[in-house]
Design a protein around this motif. Structure first.
Motif, PDB file in Angstrom:
ATOM      1  N   ARG A  60      34.604   8.943  -0.510  1.00 35.16           N
ATOM      2  CA  ARG A  60      35.673   8.204   0.170  1.00 35.16           C
ATOM      3  C   ARG A  60      36.855   9.139   0.350  1.00 35.16           C
ATOM      4  O   ARG A  60      37.369   9.679  -0.625  1.00 35.16           O
ATOM      5  CB  ARG A  60      36.087   6.977  -0.649  1.00 35.16           C
ATOM      6  N   PRO A  61      37.318   9.352   1.571  1.00 36.37           N
ATOM      7  CA  PRO A  61      38.471  10.236   1.781  1.00 36.37           C
ATOM      8  C   PRO A  61      39.776   9.552   1.383  1.00 36.37           C
ATOM      9  O   PRO A  61      39.897   8.324   1.438  1.00 36.37           O
ATOM     10  CB  PRO A  61      38.423  10.524   3.284  1.00 36.37           C
ATOM     11  N   GLY A  62      40.752  10.343   0.988  1.00 37.01           N
ATOM     12  CA  GLY A  62      42.063   9.814   0.610  1.00 37.01           C
ATOM     13  C   GLY A  62      43.084  10.928   0.532  1.00 37.01           C
ATOM     14  O   GLY A  62      42.746  12.118   0.589  1.00 37.01           O
ATOM     15  N   THR A  63      44.345  10.547   0.361  1.00 39.07           N
ATOM     16  CA  THR A  63      45.440  11.523   0.337  1.00 39.07           C
ATOM     17  C   THR A  63      46.376  11.376  -0.855  1.00 39.07           C
ATOM     18  O   THR A  63      47.198  12.266  -1.098  1.00 39.07           O
ATOM     19  CB  THR A  63      46.289  11.401   1.624  1.00 39.07           C
ATOM     20  N   ASP A  64      46.299  10.272  -1.593  1.00 40.28           N
ATOM     21  CA  ASP A  64      47.288  10.009  -2.647  1.00 40.28           C
ATOM     22  C   ASP A  64      46.806  10.384  -4.041  1.00 40.28           C
ATOM     23  O   ASP A  64      47.619  10.668  -4.913  1.00 40.28           O
ATOM     24  CB  ASP A  64      47.680   8.531  -2.636  1.00 40.28           C
ATOM     25  N   ALA A  65      45.510  10.380  -4.285  1.00 45.28           N
ATOM     26  CA  ALA A  65      44.966  10.704  -5.598  1.00 45.28           C
ATOM     27  C   ALA A  65      43.486  11.000  -5.449  1.00 45.28           C
ATOM     28  O   ALA A  65      42.853  10.637  -4.452  1.00 45.28           O
ATOM     29  CB  ALA A  65      45.189   9.577  -6.603  1.00 45.28           C
ATOM     30  N   THR A  66      42.932  11.666  -6.453  1.00 41.98           N
ATOM     31  CA  THR A  66      41.512  12.017  -6.471  1.00 41.98           C
ATOM     32  C   THR A  66      40.850  11.405  -7.692  1.00 41.98           C
ATOM     33  O   THR A  66      41.390  11.496  -8.800  1.00 41.98           O
ATOM     34  CB  THR A  66      41.327  13.543  -6.495  1.00 41.98           C
ATOM     35  N   ILE A  67      39.704  10.796  -7.495  1.00 42.18           N
ATOM     36  CA  ILE A  67      38.873  10.310  -8.587  1.00 42.18           C
ATOM     37  C   ILE A  67      37.564  11.083  -8.545  1.00 42.18           C
ATOM     38  O   ILE A  67      36.841  11.037  -7.551  1.00 42.18           O
ATOM     39  CB  ILE A  67      38.597   8.800  -8.499  1.00 42.18           C
ATOM     40  N   VAL A  68      37.280  11.798  -9.617  1.00 40.55           N
ATOM     41  CA  VAL A  68      36.033  12.557  -9.734  1.00 40.55           C
ATOM     42  C   VAL A  68      35.096  11.766 -10.641  1.00 40.55           C
ATOM     43  O   VAL A  68      35.454  11.413 -11.770  1.00 40.55           O
ATOM     44  CB  VAL A  68      36.289  13.960 -10.313  1.00 40.55           C
ATOM     45  N   ALA A  69      33.896  11.494 -10.141  1.00 44.22           N
ATOM     46  CA  ALA A  69      32.958  10.683 -10.906  1.00 44.22           C
ATOM     47  C   ALA A  69      31.538  11.124 -10.591  1.00 44.22           C
ATOM     48  O   ALA A  69      31.292  11.891  -9.656  1.00 44.22           O
ATOM     49  CB  ALA A  69      33.138   9.199 -10.594  1.00 44.22           C
ATOM     50  N   TRP A  70      30.594  10.618 -11.372  1.00 41.52           N
ATOM     51  CA  TRP A  70      29.175  10.882 -11.136  1.00 41.52           C
ATOM     52  C   TRP A  70      28.369   9.741 -11.757  1.00 41.52           C
ATOM     53  O   TRP A  70      28.829   9.025 -12.643  1.00 41.52           O
ATOM     54  CB  TRP A  70      28.745  12.228 -11.720  1.00 41.52           C
ATOM     55  N   ALA A  77      34.424   3.799  -9.255  1.00 46.78           N
ATOM     56  CA  ALA A  77      35.519   4.531  -8.633  1.00 46.78           C
ATOM     57  C   ALA A  77      35.761   4.040  -7.209  1.00 46.78           C
ATOM     58  O   ALA A  77      36.916   3.895  -6.778  1.00 46.78           O
ATOM     59  CB  ALA A  77      35.216   6.028  -8.635  1.00 46.78           C
ATOM     60  N   LEU A  78      34.692   3.759  -6.473  1.00 53.47           N
ATOM     61  CA  LEU A  78      34.842   3.257  -5.105  1.00 53.47           C
ATOM     62  C   LEU A  78      35.477   1.866  -5.101  1.00 53.47           C
ATOM     63  O   LEU A  78      36.336   1.571  -4.264  1.00 53.47           O
ATOM     64  CB  LEU A  78      33.487   3.229  -4.409  1.00 53.47           C
ATOM     65  N   THR A  79      35.061   1.027  -6.035  1.00 55.44           N
ATOM     66  CA  THR A  79      35.662  -0.308  -6.137  1.00 55.44           C
ATOM     67  C   THR A  79      37.138  -0.213  -6.492  1.00 55.44           C
ATOM     68  O   THR A  79      37.979  -0.921  -5.917  1.00 55.44           O
ATOM     69  CB  THR A  79      34.918  -1.144  -7.191  1.00 55.44           C
ATOM     70  N   ALA A  80      37.465   0.669  -7.433  1.00 50.80           N
ATOM     71  CA  ALA A  80      38.863   0.842  -7.828  1.00 50.80           C
ATOM     72  C   ALA A  80      39.693   1.362  -6.659  1.00 50.80           C
ATOM     73  O   ALA A  80      40.843   0.929  -6.455  1.00 50.80           O
ATOM     74  CB  ALA A  80      38.945   1.795  -9.011  1.00 50.80           C
ATOM     75  N   ALA A  81      39.124   2.277  -5.869  1.00 47.26           N
ATOM     76  CA  ALA A  81      39.851   2.826  -4.724  1.00 47.26           C
ATOM     77  C   ALA A  81      40.135   1.751  -3.680  1.00 47.26           C
ATOM     78  O   ALA A  81      41.231   1.705  -3.102  1.00 47.26           O
ATOM     79  CB  ALA A  81      39.050   3.972  -4.109  1.00 47.26           C
ATOM     80  N   GLU A  82      39.169   0.874  -3.436  1.00 43.79           N
ATOM     81  CA  GLU A  82      39.383  -0.203  -2.471  1.00 43.79           C
ATOM     82  C   GLU A  82      40.434  -1.194  -2.972  1.00 43.79           C
ATOM     83  O   GLU A  82      41.249  -1.698  -2.193  1.00 43.79           O
ATOM     84  CB  GLU A  82      38.064  -0.919  -2.190  1.00 43.79           C
ATOM     85  N   ARG A  83      40.437  -1.473  -4.250  1.00 46.28           N
ATOM     86  CA  ARG A  83      41.446  -2.381  -4.813  1.00 46.28           C
ATOM     87  C   ARG A  83      42.842  -1.771  -4.730  1.00 46.28           C
ATOM     88  O   ARG A  83      43.817  -2.468  -4.436  1.00 46.28           O
ATOM     89  CB  ARG A  83      41.101  -2.716  -6.264  1.00 46.28           C
ATOM     90  N   LEU A  84      42.936  -0.479  -4.979  1.00 50.97           N
ATOM     91  CA  LEU A  84      44.235   0.191  -4.886  1.00 50.97           C
ATOM     92  C   LEU A  84      44.738   0.202  -3.450  1.00 50.97           C
ATOM     93  O   LEU A  84      45.943   0.082  -3.204  1.00 50.97           O
ATOM     94  CB  LEU A  84      44.125   1.620  -5.414  1.00 50.97           C
ATOM     95  N   ARG A  85      43.833   0.329  -2.519  1.00 57.30           N
ATOM     96  CA  ARG A  85      44.241   0.288  -1.121  1.00 57.30           C
ATOM     97  C   ARG A  85      44.756  -1.100  -0.741  1.00 57.30           C
ATOM     98  O   ARG A  85      45.762  -1.233  -0.036  1.00 57.30           O
ATOM     99  CB  ARG A  85      43.070   0.671  -0.221  1.00 57.30           C
ATOM    100  N   VAL A 120      39.358  11.662 -13.837  1.00 60.77           N
ATOM    101  CA  VAL A 120      37.945  11.980 -14.043  1.00 60.77           C
ATOM    102  C   VAL A 120      37.309  10.803 -14.768  1.00 60.77           C
ATOM    103  O   VAL A 120      37.723  10.461 -15.881  1.00 60.77           O
ATOM    104  CB  VAL A 120      37.769  13.277 -14.842  1.00 60.77           C
ATOM    105  N   ALA A 121      36.326  10.164 -14.134  1.00 60.99           N
ATOM    106  CA  ALA A 121      35.707   8.952 -14.663  1.00 60.99           C
ATOM    107  C   ALA A 121      34.251   9.214 -15.015  1.00 60.99           C
ATOM    108  O   ALA A 121      33.499   9.800 -14.230  1.00 60.99           O
ATOM    109  CB  ALA A 121      35.808   7.815 -13.655  1.00 60.99           C
ATOM    110  N   SER A 122      33.858   8.763 -16.200  1.00 61.19           N
ATOM    111  CA  SER A 122      32.476   8.924 -16.662  1.00 61.19           C
ATOM    112  C   SER A 122      32.183   7.849 -17.696  1.00 61.19           C
ATOM    113  O   SER A 122      33.094   7.363 -18.383  1.00 61.19           O
ATOM    114  CB  SER A 122      32.270  10.315 -17.263  1.00 61.19           C
ATOM    115  N   GLN A 123      30.914   7.473 -17.826  1.00 60.97           N
ATOM    116  CA  GLN A 123      30.522   6.507 -18.845  1.00 60.97           C
ATOM    117  C   GLN A 123      30.197   7.181 -20.170  1.00 60.97           C
ATOM    118  O   GLN A 123      29.859   6.506 -21.136  1.00 60.97           O
ATOM    119  CB  GLN A 123      29.323   5.689 -18.366  1.00 60.97           C
ATOM    120  N   ALA A 124      30.311   8.491 -20.239  1.00 58.45           N
ATOM    121  CA  ALA A 124      30.046   9.213 -21.471  1.00 58.45           C
ATOM    122  C   ALA A 124      31.173   9.002 -22.469  1.00 58.45           C
ATOM    123  O   ALA A 124      32.294   8.622 -22.111  1.00 58.45           O
ATOM    124  CB  ALA A 124      29.869  10.696 -21.187  1.00 58.45           C
ATOM    125  N   ILE A 125      30.883   9.249 -23.730  1.00 65.38           N
ATOM    126  CA  ILE A 125      31.897   9.171 -24.773  1.00 65.38           C
ATOM    127  C   ILE A 125      32.888  10.317 -24.591  1.00 65.38           C
ATOM    128  O   ILE A 125      32.520  11.421 -24.194  1.00 65.38           O
ATOM    129  CB  ILE A 125      31.232   9.203 -26.162  1.00 65.38           C
TER     130      ILE A 125
END
Length: 276
Positions: A60-70, A77-85, A120-125
């Protein structure tokens, strides 16, 4: 493990393409699957479909912040980005790594340099997570482009509970990612990306004052004292940090007008400090 590739798809299309690439690759590949993604449905290309290993995807392209996930963190992360928009009118860019080893760090750095903020978002500990490696690379290679510290959204350092309600509370979700991004977006809001040149120009007035002060020292001719020499070295460090060409020029003028050997010392010390 050195020498082993690690891939972690977040959707069905990438799973097919990355698995095909892993089978055809001559290197050993660890293909990671997430059970939480087994129930998701997606469009899968028919026929042969290859996704190159080691290439991240701008989900998802954006200009205000970056979320790195896998992996499973990408849908969150995509759901959070849409809610923030919808709630905050901000555009968040989401980077799906797809491959942890080899890591496409250039795509991550390009996004961070554009937005200035990163989660940076991950489900790891959190302890021992690959998220820490990404944060270290970002802060090592793009520190000057950050408007604040890189934030992490991971599972807590605790055993995974067997109870389903507790497991849901244990794992990070879209609300966790949104809260982390909203923290620095609400603290320092902006309508668009701040280019690197603008951030550097914000430092110019302070550096110009130091340049003027150095010129005055050259006119007075007080270069013989050790105190002045220490001051010059400290200003050289500041010139290195601010990348101010005018300050370097002023230091050169001071060295030429103050004492002959200072020019040689300035060049030698300056080269050493730039390399540090």
């Amino acid at each position: 493990i050195p020498g082993m590739y690690v891939i972690y798809p977040s959707n069905a299309a990438d799973a097919k393409g990355l698995l095909t690439s892993a089978i055809r690759d001559h290197n050993p590949v660890l293909f990671v699957e997430s059970q939480s993604l087994y129930g998701t449905k997606d469009v899968v290309p028919e026929g042969e479909h290859l996704v190159p290993i080691g290439v991240a995807r701008v989900a998802r392209p954006g200009t205000d912040a970056t979320i790195v996930a896998w992996g499973p963190a990408v849908p969150d992360a995509l759901t959070a980005a849409e809610r923030l928009r919808a709630d905050q009118d901000v555009e968040v860019e989401v980077i799906d790594l797809r491959s942890l080893v080899p890591l496409d760090i250039e795509t991550v750095l390009a996004s961070v340099r554009k937005t200035g903020r990163c989660v940076v978002a991950s489900q790891a500990i959190v302890i021992g997570s690959f998220a820490n490696e990404i944060i270290a690379r970002i802060q090592s290679e793009a520190f000057d482009d950050l408007d604040g510290p890189v934030k992490t959204v991971t599972a807590p350092h605790a055993p995974v509970p067997f109870s389903r309600p507790l497991e849901i509370a244990f794992m990070p979700d879209a609300a966790s990612v949104r809260s982390a991004a909203l923290g620095f977006l609400s603290a320092r809001p902006r309508t668009g990306p701040t280019p690197r040149s603008a951030r550097e120009e914000a430092k110019m007035p302070d550096a110009t004052l130091f340049a003027t002060f150095i010129h005055l020292l050259g006119v007075v001719g007080v270069a013989g004292s050790s105190t002045t020499f220490i001051l010059v070295l400290s200003l050289m460090r500041r010139a290195r940090d601010t990348r101010d060409v005018r300050l370097w020029s002023a230091l050169g003028t001071f060295a030429e007008s103050a004492f002959p050997l200072a020019t040689l010392v300035l060049l030698i010390s300056g080269g050493y400090l730039v390399q540090k």
